[in-house]
Design an enzyme around this catalytic site. Sequence first.
Site, PDB file in Angstrom:
ATOM      1  N   SER A 139       0.762 -14.191   8.261  1.00 45.69           N
ATOM      2  CA  SER A 139       1.634 -13.436   9.160  1.00 45.69           C
ATOM      3  C   SER A 139       1.204 -13.685  10.595  1.00 45.69           C
ATOM      4  O   SER A 139       0.028 -13.971  10.862  1.00 45.69           O
ATOM      5  CB  SER A 139       1.530 -11.937   8.852  1.00 45.69           C
ATOM      6  N   TYR A 153      -3.101  -4.224   7.150  1.00 43.22           N
ATOM      7  CA  TYR A 153      -2.209  -5.346   6.875  1.00 43.22           C
ATOM      8  C   TYR A 153      -2.633  -6.574   7.671  1.00 43.22           C
ATOM      9  O   TYR A 153      -2.778  -7.679   7.125  1.00 43.22           O
ATOM     10  CB  TYR A 153      -0.765  -4.967   7.218  1.00 43.22           C
TER      11      TYR A 153
END
Length: 247
Positions: A139, A153
């Site tokens: 990401s 995350y």
Amino acid sequence: MSTIVITGASSGLGAEMARQFAARGYDLGLCARRVDRLDALRAELLAAHPGIVVHTAALDVTDDAAVQTVFEKFRAEFGTLDRVVVNAGIGHGAALGTGGHAANRRTALTNFVGALSQSEHALAVFRAQRRGHLVLISSFSAVRGMRRSMTTYAASKAGVAALAEGLRSEQIPGVDISLICPGYIRSEMTEAQADRAKFMVDTETGVRAMVRAIEARKTVAYVPAWPWVPLSVAMKVLPLSIVRKLT
């Protein structure tokens, strides 16, 4: 190359990757926890592309034994595994110390420990074959530490990025390693951010950029290229006081 395994393929980026790779003529091994969605996706793909083969399997990537079993199942069914896309992930989380430990722990286990397990068993196949392409989906948030609900995350995705770099450094004969770092692409995971996130693109457009980078066997790709490539450079050098305002 003709066979691709995609984890987390029941929805979002994984399902759209399956559609776009199917359109390119690949045989697919699709796995996820939600088998009903996998079955519906398989029927859709075979109706649209009757010349391909699609196998499915239930898989929770935090179950290491199950990952090994499913990957070996796909290898037996196809005779080979040419590419494995480590895509399964979740985005639950809360600021640390606020009572959200269970959600943070699930995210860390799924996104990093699960990726480690998938990489382990994919590479066992690739080493035996002496060829293969391991694709790890990270990401843009892996570039810097993020705050509040994004902390775990981002840390888990940074772990995936470090895993990819370590594997590239090893230079395993015949094996390519790609790290794909998506920016804001509409999916189930990003739906809550869709109305307020800048630079959000639709699922098909975002995944098209991912697939192009995967097909090109990019070492590291921030996708879509605009604005995430220049932002990735800037984020690495900006002071934390500014990063805090951007995230």
